[in-house]
Design a protein around this motif. Sequence first.
Motif, short mmCIF file in Angstrom:
data_model
loop_
_atom_site.label_atom_id
_atom_site.label_comp_id
_atom_site.label_asym_id
_atom_site.label_seq_id
_atom_site.Cartn_x
_atom_site.Cartn_y
_atom_site.Cartn_z
N ASN A 24 0.83 -1.22 0.00
CA ASN A 24 0.00 0.00 0.00
C ASN A 24 0.86 1.27 0.00
OD1 ASN A 24 -2.38 -1.32 -0.18
ND2 ASN A 24 -3.04 -0.95 1.93
N GLY A 25 1.92 1.24 -0.81
CA GLY A 25 2.73 2.43 -0.99
C GLY A 25 3.83 2.64 0.03
N LYS A 26 3.87 1.79 1.09
CA LYS A 26 4.93 1.96 2.10
C LYS A 26 5.98 0.87 1.95
CE LYS A 26 1.98 3.93 5.67
NZ LYS A 26 1.24 3.56 6.87
N GLN A 27 7.21 1.21 2.33
CA GLN A 27 8.30 0.24 2.25
C GLN A 27 8.40 -0.56 3.56
OE1 GLN A 27 10.38 -0.58 -0.24
NE2 GLN A 27 9.37 0.84 -1.63
N TYR A 28 8.64 -1.83 3.43
CA TYR A 28 8.85 -2.70 4.59
C TYR A 28 10.03 -3.63 4.30
CZ TYR A 28 4.07 -1.33 5.89
OH TYR A 28 2.96 -0.63 6.23
N GLN A 29 10.42 -4.36 5.34
CA GLN A 29 11.49 -5.33 5.15
C GLN A 29 11.10 -6.68 5.72
OE1 GLN A 29 15.54 -5.15 7.02
NE2 GLN A 29 16.00 -4.09 5.11
N GLY A 30 11.45 -7.73 5.00
CA GLY A 30 11.26 -9.09 5.49
C GLY A 30 12.52 -9.88 5.21
N TYR A 31 12.41 -11.21 5.27
CA TYR A 31 13.59 -12.05 5.01
C TYR A 31 13.27 -13.11 3.97
CZ TYR A 31 15.53 -10.10 9.34
OH TYR A 31 15.99 -9.24 10.31
N GLU A 32 14.33 -13.61 3.37
CA GLU A 32 14.14 -14.71 2.45
C GLU A 32 13.53 -15.88 3.22
OE1 GLU A 32 17.03 -15.33 -0.73
OE2 GLU A 32 17.06 -17.43 -0.11
N GLY A 33 12.52 -16.49 2.64
CA GLY A 33 11.80 -17.57 3.33
C GLY A 33 10.46 -17.10 3.85
N THR A 35 6.67 -15.44 3.65
CA THR A 35 5.60 -15.15 2.71
C THR A 35 5.28 -13.67 2.90
OG1 THR A 35 3.86 -15.64 4.32
CG2 THR A 35 4.60 -17.46 2.89
N LEU A 36 4.51 -13.12 1.97
CA LEU A 36 4.11 -11.73 2.12
C LEU A 36 3.35 -11.56 3.45
CD1 LEU A 36 3.73 -8.84 1.12
CD2 LEU A 36 1.86 -9.64 -0.33
N ALA A 37 2.55 -12.56 3.80
CA ALA A 37 1.76 -12.49 5.03
C ALA A 37 2.67 -12.47 6.25
CB ALA A 37 0.79 -13.65 5.10
N SER A 38 3.65 -13.36 6.30
CA SER A 38 4.51 -13.41 7.48
C SER A 38 5.32 -12.13 7.59
CB SER A 38 5.41 -14.65 7.46
OG SER A 38 6.34 -14.60 6.41
N ALA A 39 5.72 -11.57 6.45
CA ALA A 39 6.48 -10.33 6.49
C ALA A 39 5.62 -9.17 6.97
CB ALA A 39 7.05 -10.02 5.11
N LEU A 40 4.35 -9.13 6.56
CA LEU A 40 3.44 -8.07 7.02
C LEU A 40 3.21 -8.20 8.52
CD1 LEU A 40 0.85 -8.01 4.10
CD2 LEU A 40 2.38 -6.13 4.76
N LEU A 41 3.02 -9.42 8.99
CA LEU A 41 2.81 -9.63 10.43
C LEU A 41 4.06 -9.25 11.21
CD1 LEU A 41 0.80 -12.97 10.42
CD2 LEU A 41 -0.04 -10.71 11.14
N GLU A 318 6.78 -20.75 14.53
CA GLU A 318 7.76 -21.82 14.37
C GLU A 318 8.48 -21.75 13.02
OE1 GLU A 318 8.63 -23.81 16.70
OE2 GLU A 318 7.04 -23.35 18.16
N ARG A 319 7.73 -21.39 11.95
CA ARG A 319 8.35 -21.44 10.63
C ARG A 319 8.92 -20.10 10.20
NH1 ARG A 319 5.25 -23.15 5.08
NH2 ARG A 319 6.83 -22.33 3.65
N PHE A 320 8.27 -19.03 10.64
CA PHE A 320 8.70 -17.72 10.15
C PHE A 320 9.35 -16.85 11.24
CE2 PHE A 320 5.16 -19.00 7.37
CZ PHE A 320 5.83 -19.00 6.15
#
Lengths: 1007, 225
Positions: A24-33, A35-41, A318-320
Motif C-alpha cells: 500500500n505504498g509503504k516500504q517494509y522489510q522481510g527475510y528470504e523464506g 511469505t508476504l503475510a509473514s512479512a506483514l505480520l 515456528e516457521r517464520f
Amino acid sequence: MSQTNRLSSGGLIDRRKPLSFQYNGKQYQGYEGDTLASALLANGVDIIGRSFKYSRPRGIVAAGAEEPNAVMQIGASEATQIPNVRATQQALYEGLVSSATNGWPNVDFDVMSYVGKIGGKMMPPGFYYKTFMWPQTMWPTYEKYIRKAAGLGRSSTMKDPDQYDTLNHHCDVMIVGAGPTGLAAARAAAATGARVIIADEQEMFGGSLLSSRELINGKPAIDWVRTVVDELSANPDVVMLPRSTVNGYHDHNFVTIHERRADHIGDRAPVGMTRQRMHRVRAHWVVLATGAQERPLVFAHNDVPGVMLASAVTTYIERFGVVPGNELVLMTSNDDAYLTALSWASTGRKVVAVVDSRAKADGDLVKQVIDKGIRVIFGSAVYDVDGGTRVKAARISGLTADGKKLTGKSETLSCDTIASSGGWSPVVHLSCHTGSRPVWDDNIIGFVPGETQQKQLIAGGIRGHYDLLDCLTEGMNCGYVAAERSGYGPVGKRPEYKVARIRRSPAMPLFLVPHLKPISQAPKQFVDLQNDVTSAGIELATREGFESIEHVKRYTAMGFGTDQGKLGNINGMAITAQVLGKSIAETGTTVFRPNYTPITFGAIAGRNCGELFDAKRYSAMQPWHEENGALFEDVGQWKRPWYFPKSGETMQQSLNREVLAVRNSVGILDASTLGKIDIQGKDAREFLARVYTNAWAKLGVGKCRYGLMCKEDGMVFDDGVTSCLAENHFLMTTTTGGAARVLEWLELYHQTEWPELEVYMTSVTDHWATMTISGPNSRKLLAQLTDDIDLDKDTFKFMDWRPGTVAGVPARVFRISFTGELSYEINVSANHGLQVWKKLMEVGKQYDITPYGTETMHVLRAEKGFIIVGQDTDSTLTPYDLGMGWAVAPTKPFSFIGKRGMAREDAVKPNRKQLVGLMAKKPDVVIPEGSQAVANPNQPIPMTMLGHITSSYYSATLGRSIAMGLIRGGLDRMGETVYYPQADGSVIEAEICSPVFYDPKGDRQNV
Amino acid sequence: MSEVLEPKKASAAGTVASAEPVYALMDQRPADMSNAESPLSRFRWQVSSSGKNVGVVARELALLGHFILRGNVANADFVKGAAEVLGVELPGTLKSNAKGNLVVRWLAPDEWLITVPGEQAFAIESNLRKRLTGHYSLVNVSGGQTLLVLSGADAVNVLRKSCHYDVHDRNFPVGKVVGTTFAKAQCVIRRAGQQEWELVIRRSFADYLAAWIQDAAQEYGFAVK
C-alpha cells in the motif's frame, strides 16, 4: 517500521538475506523464506483489507490457502499486475509491490464503510438478488460499482510480458500434498520403481512438519523432510513440484496442477523461464494427502484484526519466527491448539489464558501447558471481542456441556490476539471435483471423502487422522498399494518410523459459540469472512424457507468466489443444521468445484496466444502471395488470398479489375485449399454413386463430373468435382472448409454401413498444389508451357482431365470451371507448386495475367449462379430447392444418401424456400447480404419474411449489382418484385430472376 | 497382378488401348529438382544465441517420397508382396520397420506410411503396383508432408509440451509410432533413437508447427541443422 514482531532466532527464514517490499505504498522489510503475510505480520501490519459487504477492517487470519482476507494485488508495473493473490501463498522477493484489493479508495478510509455501517439492515442476505435484479438493464451499472467497492482485484490493461506454458505428464502414482503423509507415500511408491509425481502448493515440501517440534526417528522432523526430498530428487522417475497447487481433479484421474515457477523470484520471470506452468497429469492412481485445515470458532466480532487460527499462529512462530501480537488468549475445543500456547509462551510473550470449551481435558499437551503455569479456563468460551481495528479484549463466559448456552458470569480478558480452534476440517475439495460427496464423520468431527469412481487413495489428515505416526504409516501404505496396483513391487523391506505418540483427550463438537443474545440480535458472528456471511444471515435464510444447504449457500453467498468455503463452510453447515434442528449428517454439505485456488488466465492460455493462438494453414504459393500484396481471408484455418490490391485501389476497384481480367484475358487463382480425396478400389464407382446424389456408373476414364452430397435428411452439405483417373481410381474434390468433414463422413459410411465395398480413401489435400488459370487466353498460356498435352478443344473438352507436364513438372490438368470461362486447373506435387505458379506468371505476362482471390472468385461464380455450400446453403435446402434437380438421379439402382430424406412430405411441399437470382431495381445498389425479403414493406412489424439474400456483389462484367437469395416458392415467381427493408428504414426493391446472370448457355466455358 | 496406367506421352488418359487400366500411376517428380521447395524450406528459424547449451536440435528430412499404403492384412499375398518390394515386413500396431533410408510406419490397422529417398520413389511405387494383389490402395503424398527430426536431451520435453501422449521410455520405446494431436494440429511421431524423435508434419500446418516447436524449445537452447 521495523520488524517488531520478528524473533531473533528460529524458523526457516534466512535473516542474512533481508528483502525490501512495498505494501500500500509503504516500504517494509522481510527475510528470504517469508511469505508476504509473514512479512506483514512481522512488521505489525494489522489491517490488510476491508470486508466484501460491510467494509469492516480485516487482518490476516490464516497461514495457507484458506486465508480469506489477505487477498492482494501484486505487481510493480501495469503489465505485471496479478489480482487475487493470497498473501499467505506469495513468497516474498526483493522489490515486491503489493496492495490490498479490498477497500476502495483505501483500507483506512473507504466509501463502503458508510454503507457497511448502516450495513446490516441495508445489505441483508439475498441483498443482491432482491435489490439488483430489477430493473435488469441497470445491472451493468450496479456491477461496476459493486466490483470496485467490494475489491475483487483487477487485471492488467496491458499485454503480460511473461510467458506461460503447459506440460503433459503421465505417472503411476500422483501424490497430492507433500506433508508427512504425502512424503511417506512418495518415498514408498518411488522405491518400487513406479513413476511418481508429488506436488505441494507451498514454497517447500514438508507441510505441517515445517512448523512442528516433533521428532521422527529421534531427529527433528525437518531433517527427515530434507532426507526424503534428497532421496526423491535423485530418482529420475520422480517429479517433484513445489509451489504447485493441484487445482483440479477430473475424471479418469486427470489432474491439473498450477505451478508458480517464477512468482517467488520477482515481478518478471527471468529470461528463458516461463512464469507459470500448467501441468496436465494423467495418473494410474492418485493419493490424496491434502491434510486438514483448522476450523475457527464462530463468535461475535470474530473478524476483528488479531483474531486468528491457532495453527496459523503456531506456523508464524515456528516457521517464520514471527509472533503476531503480545498477549494471547487461546480459545479451543480440542487439544491440538495447546501447541499454540506452548509456542507463544516459548517466545517470552504472554499467554493470558487458554479458554477451553470442554469441562476437562488431560491430554499430554494440556498437561504441558498447565505445567508451564499458564491459566487454563475449562468449560468456557470466548463469546465476544472488544476492539475495532485490533483486538483489545476477549469476553469469556461459562458454557453448558452441550455448547448451546452461556452460563455463569462473564469475564473480560485484556489481550491483543485471540487464536481459536474448533478442530480440523479435512481438505476434501479435490475429492469432490470428480463428483464424490463428502460424508460426515462424528468421530473426527468433520467431513471426509465419500465413495469415488476414481482410482484414488486417501491418507492422513484428509481422513481425519492427525497423529504423526498414523500419517507416516498410512502414507507409506498408500504409496505401496498405489504402486502395486500400477504393476510395481512389492518391495522387501519397508522403512520403520518411530514417533512418540501424543495422547489427546477427546475434542468437543463446537462451531458457533452462543452469545448472551439470540443469534438474530447478537453482534455479527462471522462464518465466511470473505463473503461476509454471518450466523444471523444463515438463520434468516432458513427462516425465509431456504433449507437445503445448496440453497443456503446461494442465498447467503457462503463459500462463493475465490474462497470456495475453505474456512467457513463447515461452520456454516453446522449452524444451518443447528437452526433447522437437524444433524450435520442430515444437512449435508455443498460440494467444491475446480479450481481449488484461483489460476491466472496466463496459465490457462499457456502458449496458445498471439501467433500461436491457432494453427494457420498455408498453401505452397503463400510466399508469392505475401510478396505480391495479397490480403487474406480466413477459410477455416486456411489463409487464402482475398484479393490483390494495387496501390491506390479501393477494394471494389481491385475486384472489378480482377473480374474483368478473367472475363477478357486470363486470371490465376490458388485453389490448393480445396479438399482432395484419392479414392481407390473396385467398388469406388459404386461408393460414389451412393454418397453423391447423381449418377457415376458411366463416367469414363479421363472425365470429370460435378456432384452434390446430402445428409440423410436430403439437405445439401457439400459439393465438388470428382474425376475418374482410372477404372478403379478417382479424385474427389470438396469445399475448402468441408475437407475433413467429408472424409470423416465417407469413412463413417464405409466402415459402418457398407464395409463390404472395396474402397479406400486417402486425403491428398496437402499433396497437390492447385492453380486455376481462367479466361479466354488460358489455353494459349497453357500451350506455351506444355508440349505433351493435346489442348485441342475437341479432344480435351470441358469436364475432361489429362496427365502431362506443365512448366517441366508432371501435372494433372482438369478442364473444369468455377468462373464460366475457359479454365484449366493445374495440379502438381506441392513441392513444385511455387515454381509452376511463378512460371505461369512469367509466361502469362504477355496476357497481363492477373492473380485473383476468393472475393473475386465469389463474384465470378455468382455471375454464373454457381452456389457456395455454406453461403448459399444452410443445411435446410435440397438440391431441388437450389434449382439443381438435374444433379439428382433418383433412378439409380442402389439408393443414395439423402434420397429418402428429400422425398419427405415436408421436403417436397410447395412454397419452400428456393434459391433464385435477385436484381435490385436500382442497378448501383448492392443489397446487403442477410437482408430479409418481404412482399409488402408497409405491413406492420413483425413482417412476414419470405427469405434472405445469401450472396450479393457488384458485377463489373454486367455493370450492375447482382444477388442470390432464398425466396418462398421463388422458382415459380420469376419476374415478381420483393422488398428488402433495411435497418436505417430504407427499402430496397428487387426483381426475382434466374441466378444465372451471365452467359446462360455456357458457351464461354465450352470454347 | 494389378494393371496400371502408365503415362504415355501425348496420350489422353483412359485411351490406352492395351489392357484395362485400373489405377493411375504417374512419376510426379520432375527430373530437375533444383526449384523444389519442401514444406519447411522457407521457414525462418530462430535459434538460440551461440554459446548457449543446446537441448533441442531440429532437422528437416526434406523432399522424401511419401506413400500411404492401405490394404488388408488378412490377404497373405498382399502382406507378402509388400514385404518383397519394400524389403521389410509391414509393421504391426504402433510399430515401424526400417531398412536403410526406407521406413514403414503403422498408421492404422489397414494403413501404413512409407518414406523413401525421393529419387527412389517412383521405382518403389511402380514395383508395388506391379506386385500387390487384391484390394489395396497406394497414394503418393510426397508433396503433402515432410519429416522433422527433433533430437537432443530435451527433445522429449518439447513433445511433452505439445502432445498428450505418454513419451516415457517405458511407453514409447525406440521404433514406436504414434499418431496424435500436437499443439492444435496433428502429427505422426516415431521414436527413431533414444534422443531422436521424427515427426510427420502436414505441409499446410508446417509453419504453425515449426513456430510452435521452436517456441517450446527456446528454454532448452535450440539449434537447427
